[in-house]
Design a protein around this motif. Structure first.
Motif, mmCIF file in Angstrom:
data_model
loop_
_atom_site.group_PDB
_atom_site.id
_atom_site.type_symbol
_atom_site.label_atom_id
_atom_site.label_comp_id
_atom_site.label_asym_id
_atom_site.label_seq_id
_atom_site.Cartn_x
_atom_site.Cartn_y
_atom_site.Cartn_z
ATOM 1 N N ARG A 20 0.811 -1.223 0.000
ATOM 2 C CA ARG A 20 0.000 0.000 0.000
ATOM 3 C C ARG A 20 0.845 1.274 0.000
ATOM 4 O O ARG A 20 0.370 2.336 0.338
ATOM 5 N N ARG A 21 2.121 1.180 -0.392
ATOM 6 C CA ARG A 21 2.987 2.358 -0.428
ATOM 7 C C ARG A 21 3.268 2.826 -1.848
ATOM 8 O O ARG A 21 4.043 3.751 -2.053
ATOM 9 N N SER A 22 2.648 2.230 -2.831
ATOM 10 C CA SER A 22 2.866 2.600 -4.219
ATOM 11 C C SER A 22 2.226 3.954 -4.503
ATOM 12 O O SER A 22 1.131 4.260 -4.040
ATOM 13 N N ARG A 23 2.896 4.767 -5.287
ATOM 14 C CA ARG A 23 2.325 6.057 -5.689
ATOM 15 C C ARG A 23 1.175 5.870 -6.669
ATOM 16 O O ARG A 23 0.368 6.765 -6.846
ATOM 17 N N SER A 24 1.117 4.718 -7.317
ATOM 18 C CA SER A 24 0.057 4.457 -8.289
ATOM 19 C C SER A 24 -0.854 3.311 -7.813
ATOM 20 O O SER A 24 -1.355 2.543 -8.614
ATOM 21 N N TYR A 25 -1.045 3.212 -6.489
ATOM 22 C CA TYR A 25 -1.876 2.169 -5.891
ATOM 23 C C TYR A 25 -3.221 2.104 -6.604
ATOM 24 O O TYR A 25 -3.793 3.146 -6.888
ATOM 25 N N PRO A 26 -3.748 0.933 -6.964
ATOM 26 C CA PRO A 26 -3.399 -0.405 -6.496
ATOM 27 C C PRO A 26 -2.285 -1.069 -7.300
ATOM 28 O O PRO A 26 -1.892 -2.184 -7.012
ATOM 29 N N TRP A 27 -1.772 -0.386 -8.314
ATOM 30 C CA TRP A 27 -0.699 -0.969 -9.124
ATOM 31 C C TRP A 27 0.633 -0.766 -8.415
ATOM 32 O O TRP A 27 0.896 0.278 -7.839
ATOM 33 N N CYS A 28 1.501 -1.751 -8.483
ATOM 34 C CA CYS A 28 2.831 -1.650 -7.891
ATOM 35 C C CYS A 28 3.734 -0.911 -8.874
ATOM 36 O O CYS A 28 3.809 -1.266 -10.048
ATOM 37 N N ASP A 29 4.410 0.123 -8.393
ATOM 38 C CA ASP A 29 5.327 0.873 -9.244
ATOM 39 C C ASP A 29 6.749 0.854 -8.693
ATOM 40 O O ASP A 29 7.595 1.625 -9.126
ATOM 41 N N THR A 30 7.011 -0.003 -7.735
ATOM 42 C CA THR A 30 8.299 -0.174 -7.045
ATOM 43 C C THR A 30 8.723 1.057 -6.253
ATOM 44 O O THR A 30 9.843 1.123 -5.766
#
Length: 67
Positions: A49-59
């Motif tokens: 839940r720390r992704s800037r583009s949540y729900p997608w993982c952006d590393t």
């Protein structure tokens, strides 16, 4: 419609301490009821839940500390 491709089971790859890799296309219903859609053949769903583009993982979690 029988045998509709949208009814096919989706394969999900689980990774320890990583995102969930889902064979797409996918629709993700978020807590607030909105829907996020991806037509990609494989998508990474963020589990931290720390992704800037949540729900997608952006590393981006690699550069951010856990709350």
């Amino acid at each position: 419609m029988p045998n509709d491709p949208s009814d096919a089971a989706r394969r999900i790859h689980m990774q320890r301490e990583g995102p969930l890799l889902v064979e797409g296309p996918v629709e993700v219903v978020l807590e607030d009821g909105t829907t996020a859609v991806s037509e990609r053949c494989t998508v990474a769903l963020c589990t931290c839940r720390r992704s800037r583009s949540y729900p997608w993982c952006d590393t981006s979690h690699r550069r951010r500390s856990r709350d």
